[in-house]
Design an enzyme around this catalytic site. Structure first.
Site, PDB file in Angstrom:
ATOM      1  CG  PHE A 127      -7.845  -3.459  10.365  1.00  0.00           C
ATOM      2  CD1 PHE A 127      -7.746  -4.519  11.246  1.00  0.00           C
ATOM      3  CD2 PHE A 127      -9.084  -2.876  10.169  1.00  0.00           C
ATOM      4  CE1 PHE A 127      -8.858  -4.984  11.917  1.00  0.00           C
ATOM      5  CE2 PHE A 127     -10.211  -3.333  10.833  1.00  0.00           C
ATOM      6  CZ  PHE A 127     -10.098  -4.397  11.717  1.00  0.00           C
ATOM      7  CG  ASP A 145      -1.433  -6.306   3.807  1.00  0.00           C
ATOM      8  OD1 ASP A 145      -1.665  -5.223   3.217  1.00  0.00           O
ATOM      9  OD2 ASP A 145      -2.281  -6.888   4.498  1.00  0.00           O
ATOM     10  CG  HIS A 156      -9.214  -8.635   1.824  1.00  0.00           C
ATOM     11  ND1 HIS A 156      -8.284  -7.879   2.481  1.00  0.00           N
ATOM     12  CD2 HIS A 156     -10.164  -8.919   2.746  1.00  0.00           C
ATOM     13  CE1 HIS A 156      -8.657  -7.701   3.735  1.00  0.00           C
ATOM     14  NE2 HIS A 156      -9.805  -8.321   3.934  1.00  0.00           N
ATOM     15  CG  ASP A 203      -5.780  -5.822   0.059  1.00  0.00           C
ATOM     16  OD1 ASP A 203      -5.995  -6.901   0.618  1.00  0.00           O
ATOM     17  OD2 ASP A 203      -5.120  -4.893   0.573  1.00  0.00           O
ATOM     18  CG  HIS A 259      -1.886  -1.132   1.243  1.00  0.00           C
ATOM     19  ND1 HIS A 259      -3.097  -1.086   0.601  1.00  0.00           N
ATOM     20  CD2 HIS A 259      -1.808  -2.363   1.791  1.00  0.00           C
ATOM     21  CE1 HIS A 259      -3.735  -2.239   0.767  1.00  0.00           C
ATOM     22  NE2 HIS A 259      -2.975  -3.036   1.485  1.00  0.00           N
ATOM     23  CG  LEU A 260       3.315   2.172  -3.034  1.00  0.00           C
ATOM     24  CD1 LEU A 260       3.797   2.387  -4.470  1.00  0.00           C
ATOM     25  CD2 LEU A 260       4.507   2.157  -2.077  1.00  0.00           C
TER      26      LEU A 260
END
EC number: 3.5.2.3
Lengths: 440, 195, 317
Positions: free
Chosen positions: A320, A302, A176, A149, A57-58
């Protein structure tokens, strides 16, 4: 630029030299001539192909306070990754050709690691209508992995259609797996501990039920299926069974699910809040076994950056996710290599070759995850397995600090990372990227 | 509280304590012109058995039942924040209360006077006695407040470097008053309470 | 002797007994006296930090603190918690700046008092006044106090707790405290209202109220929220009260000296009938009175001693 790497152990084998020239591996052998080359003494170091992360995740566009493509790819380079798959849950969501191309271009311009955008399966991740998967596939970004996701494609019919549709361009749906009704308000693994802590449980069956369903769907329509971050023994067993039947199912596990267990939640420290949640020691043992025997194809980080205020709060209110790019290889060494479950060739497979195959980024102009052989793109990482460090979140180049390994001693360090022959990391530190130096 | 009493020497024997209490009982009666309005209250922990003995003694002199009880002063102390909180000792005010009565406070050792100050405040919240008198087995001096005892078993001049221990049969298995070196001569508030 | 009170399962038997004994003294020191105030906590500041409404609990803590002469500040932070208003951290920093010595915290999120106690944002003593579906330790203490008052030593006594254990912080706190005090506890609920792993709790588990009642010294009925019905935990209020409600008939099968408790507020007609709630053996009103004594005891043991010479929850004096 010419670089001579002297005495590196290729995938952990006997020491040899590598000559990198014009972005490719020019020669491999002992006693190579280093005339005109920058010489790197790699005695004691292991050479691996540049790592490929299937699940990053950028946060850009939308949450540049948590991470940017620049900061995230710098973290990737330090972790030995030469390519990352940027997840679609940005703002706006990466559900159109425009967004994925923008992400892809930014990655190119910054130049620390290749950024492979993941396209959303459904418009706005809403689980209602298919996004324009074909347009994203045909865009300059060449998207091959599609995922909602953060959310599960829960509708069985929609999932079936998505699986079928991406066959046209060799895509894959990365699911996911989280049955939404079984996980309403879920906060941690459902267990004796969740009951004691008064935190809403996230039962294993919510993951396993979706995986089982999707495996059957993929079998029915003859499509590829990829399972994101599986976390339970049951999930491993289902995937193992699917593979025994010859189904084209692949799966990934995160470094944190290889190491951490739910008892860390006991102090309500939200650094340990992640989705899927940390499970039991038995699940950890199962995912390690699964990764060792190839049931689980890949390790994917992740990497999920969050600003301090989203973690420094009540557990229920916290976000999260955990950081992972800079620690992934160390965690894998600690849990898989140092335990004898996997050798370095195995690490190369689970962290480079397999994710490259799954993400279809192992060919073309910017091929990743290629073997370390003459003529191949010079994406190489040098690892010192004898090093060790105590994890200090403040030392991270990520913009976020939600590091679950704070204070832990982890083995191994990335000494150098070469992206198409250019050292983006040298002596364990970032260099100026190739673009900034005018090199491609 | 387990105590190492090696190095302590006796100052009063069991017989001497008994005689002192009997004498104090007579003094109390004489001072109060009878025992009809008396209420005897011991300050925990060792003041309580001493109060009971004193009350028995008065009862046998005057042939009437003297009400006896206990008044814990912990909640009223001015030195609470100098050490960890302690469990409370029972407070037991005899039926009939203290209003209009002559209350005899009983403690084992009188030292700084702070315990008695706390006891007077505590008594304030219980009622309004006609008079309050103080009976102690040992007065060792070193007052920090303008308080003195009405009835004293033994005046015992001491140094602050010394510690006085009163043992009573009901708590310690024997009666004695001992004197020895203080563990920490500076914190003398603690000494008074290290009973 | 107690740094924070976050969970009743943190209490040793010795500590729990000290609190209950101290509460008994508090009762004796204030009951029937014209002056109910003790000077003990003069100059100390107790903050009631309530992220969730609970007039009963807040009032009980307020009275307890005031009877010990502490200054009391009521800080209602309702609505500002999970909903992105002022964060727990900023609230804590504010309270620290105000010089709070103890913070009584009520929060809808499980574990929020832990965050407050462990964060380093504030060094006040933290007292959990109910957090999410986790714990409510002073409720358990006042329940134990009430039972001990009627039954004597709880060692070996059989206590039945009936109702929503899954969402109920009272059940959690009571089971661990009563077990610590040596009681034999049985929780009774439909399987849907029991948490996973309840078989590892220090109690017996039953789905059958009638089977659990014989031999019980005390029965504690827990509030069951009507909205649970909609989430399919049970089919209807009627079915629930038929299977798990304490009615006159079941009450009649209890031994003569058994008592009935309820932490309140009650759903009369649901988990308990009016006749039972108002019977002589119902100690529900007493529980409220005892709440003040127990909270006085905890505040005293937390705050009366030396500031922070002690760390963690140390053994009883």
């Amino acid at each position: 630029m010419i670089v001579l790497i002297k005495g590196a152990r290729l995938l952990g084998a006997e020491p040899t030299d590598l000559l990198l020239r014009d972005g490719v591996i020019a020669e491999i052998g002992s006693g190579l001539d280093g005339t005109g080359a920058t010489v790197i003494d790699a005695g004691g170091l292991v050479a691996l192909p540049g790592l490929v992360d299937l699940h990053t995740h950028l946060r850009e566009p939308g949450r540049e306070d948590a991470e940017t493509i620049a900061s995230g790819t710098r973290a990737a380079a330090l972790g030995g990754f030469t390519a990352v798959h940027a997840m679609a849950n940005t703002d706006p969501v990466a559900d159109t050709a425009g967004v994925v191309e923008q992400v892809w271009r930014l990655g190119r311009e910054i130049g620390y690691a290749d950024v492979r955008p993941v396209g959303a399966v459904t418009v706005g991740l809403d689980g209602q209508r298919l996004a324009e998967l074909g347009a994203m596939a045909d865009s300059a970004a060449g998207v091959r992995v599609f995922s909602d996701d953060g959310r599960c494609v829960a509708d069985a019919l929609l999932m079936r259609r998505a699986l079928e549709y991406v066959k046209a361009f060799g895509g894959v749906i990365a699911q996911h797996a989280q049955e939404p009704r079984l996980t309403e308000g879920a906060q941690m693994n459902e267990s004796e501990l969740s009951g004691r802590l008064g935190l809403r449980g996230w039962p294993r069956v919510a993951e396993e039920a979706i995986i089982a369903r999707d495996v059957m769907l993929a079998a029915h329509v003859g499509s590829r299926l990829h399972i994101c971050h599986l976390s339970t023994r049951g999930s491993v067993e289902i995937v193992r069974l699917a593979k025994q039947r010859g189904l084209p199912v692949t799966a990934e596990v995160t470094p944190h699910h290889l190491l951490l267990t739910e008892d860390l939640v006991a102090g309500y420290d939200a650094r340990y809040k992640v989705n899927p949640p940390l499970r039991s020691a038995d699940d950890v043992a199962a995912v390690r076994e699964g990764l060792a025997d190839g049931t689980i194809d890949a390790v994917a980080t992740d990497h999920a950056p969050h600003p301090v205020e989203d973690k420094e709060c009540e557990w229920d209110a916290a976000a999260f996710g955990m950081l992972g790019l800079e620690t992934a290889l160390s965690v894998v060494q600690h849990t898989m290599v140092d335990t004898g479950l996997l050798d370095w060739a195995g690490v190369a497979d689970r962290m480079s070759f397999a994710p490259g195959r799954i993400g279809k980024c192992d060919g073309g102009d910017f091929a990743q995850a290629r073997p370390l052989a003459a003529g191949e793109p010079a994406n190489v990482v040098l690892v010192d397995p004898s090093a060790s460090r105590t994890v200090d979140p403040a030392a991270s180049v990520s913009l976020s600090r939600n590091n679950p390994y704070e204070g832990r001693k982890l083995p191994g360090s990335v000494v150098a990372t070469f992206l198409r022959g250019f050292p983006v990391v040298e002596n364990g530190e970032l260099t100026q990227s190739s673009i900034q130096k005018g090199m491609r | 509280m387990s105590r190492d009493l090696s190095g302590f020497r006796p100052v009063l024997s069991d017989d001497e304590i008994a005689r002192a209490l009997t004498r104090m009982a007579h003094e109390v009666v004489e001072r109060s012109k009878g025992a009809s309005d008396l209420v005897v209250l011991g300050i925990p922990s060792r003041g309580v058995p001493l109060a009971q003995r004193l009350a028995r003694s008065i009862s046998s002199v005057e042939d009437i039942d003297v009400p006896v009880g206990a008044i814990d002063v912990t909640m009223y102390r001015d030195d609470l924040r100098l050490r960890p909180a302690r469990a409370l000792e029972p407070t037991d005010i005899p039926t009939g209360g203290v209003d209009g009565k002559i209350v005899v406070l009983v403690d084992d050792v009188l030292y700084s006077g702070r315990t008695i100050r706390a006891a007077l405040t505590a008594l304030d919240d219980v009622g309004r006695p006609q008079a309050v008198r103080l009976a102690v087995l040992v007065d060792r001096g070193h007052r920090e407040l303008p308080i003195r005892a009405d009835h004293v078993g033994k005046n015992l001049p001491t140094s602050v470097r010394e510690s006085v221990k009163v043992l009573v049969e009901e708590v310690d298995g024997r009666d004695a008053v001992l004197i020895g070196a203080a563990e920490d001569p500076v914190a003398h508030v603690d000494l008074e309470d290290a009973r | 002797m107690i740094r924070h009170l976050l969970s009743s399962s943190d209490l040793t038997r010795e500590q729990a007994t000290t609190i209950l004994d101290t509460a008994e003294e508090m009762a004796r020191l204030t009951e029937g006296r014209s002056v109910k105030k003790l000077p003990t906590l003069r100059g100390r500041t107790v903050v009631n930090l309530f992220f969730e409404d609970s007039t009963r609990t807040r009032t009980s803590f307020e009275l307890a603190a005031k009877r010990l002469s502490a200054d009391v500040i009521n800080f209602s932070a309702k609505g500002s918690s999970v909903s992105k208003g002022e964060s727990l951290k900023d609230t804590a920093l504010t309270l620290a700046a105000m010089g709070a010595d103890a913070v009584v915290v009520r929060h809808s999120a499980s574990g929020a008092p832990y965050r407050l106690a462990d964060s380093g944002w504030i060094d006040a003593n933290v007292l959990n006044a109910g957090d999410g579906t986790h714990e409510h330790p002073t409720q358990a203490l006042l329940d134990a106090f009430t039972m001990r008052h009627h039954l004597g030593d709880l060692d070996g006594r059989h206590i039945v707790i009936v109702g929503d254990v899954l969402h109920g912080r009272v059940a959690r706190s009571n089971v661990s405290l009563l077990a610590t005090l040596g009681a034999r506890v049985t929780v009774v609920a439909p399987p849907t209202l029991l948490p996973l792993g309840v078989e590892h709790w220090p109690c017996e588990v039953s789905y059958d109220l009638d089977a659990a009642l014989p031999g019980a010294s005390a029965v504690m009925m827990l509030r069951v929220q009507q909205e649970r019905m909609n989430a399919a935990f049970f089919p209807s209020a009627r079915e629930y009260s038929r299977r798990y409600g304490l009615d006159t008939q079941r009450f009649g099968r209890l031994s003569d000296d058994a008592i009935v408790l309820h932490p309140g507020p009650m759903n009369r007609g649901m988990e308990i009938t009016a006749e039972v709630a108002d019977s002589e053996r119902s100690v529900i009103v007493e529980q409220v009175t005892n709440g003040v004594y127990v909270r006085m005891a905890v505040l005293y043991l937390m705050l009366a001693g030396a500031g922070d010479g002690t760390t963690g929850q140390e053994g009883a004096a």
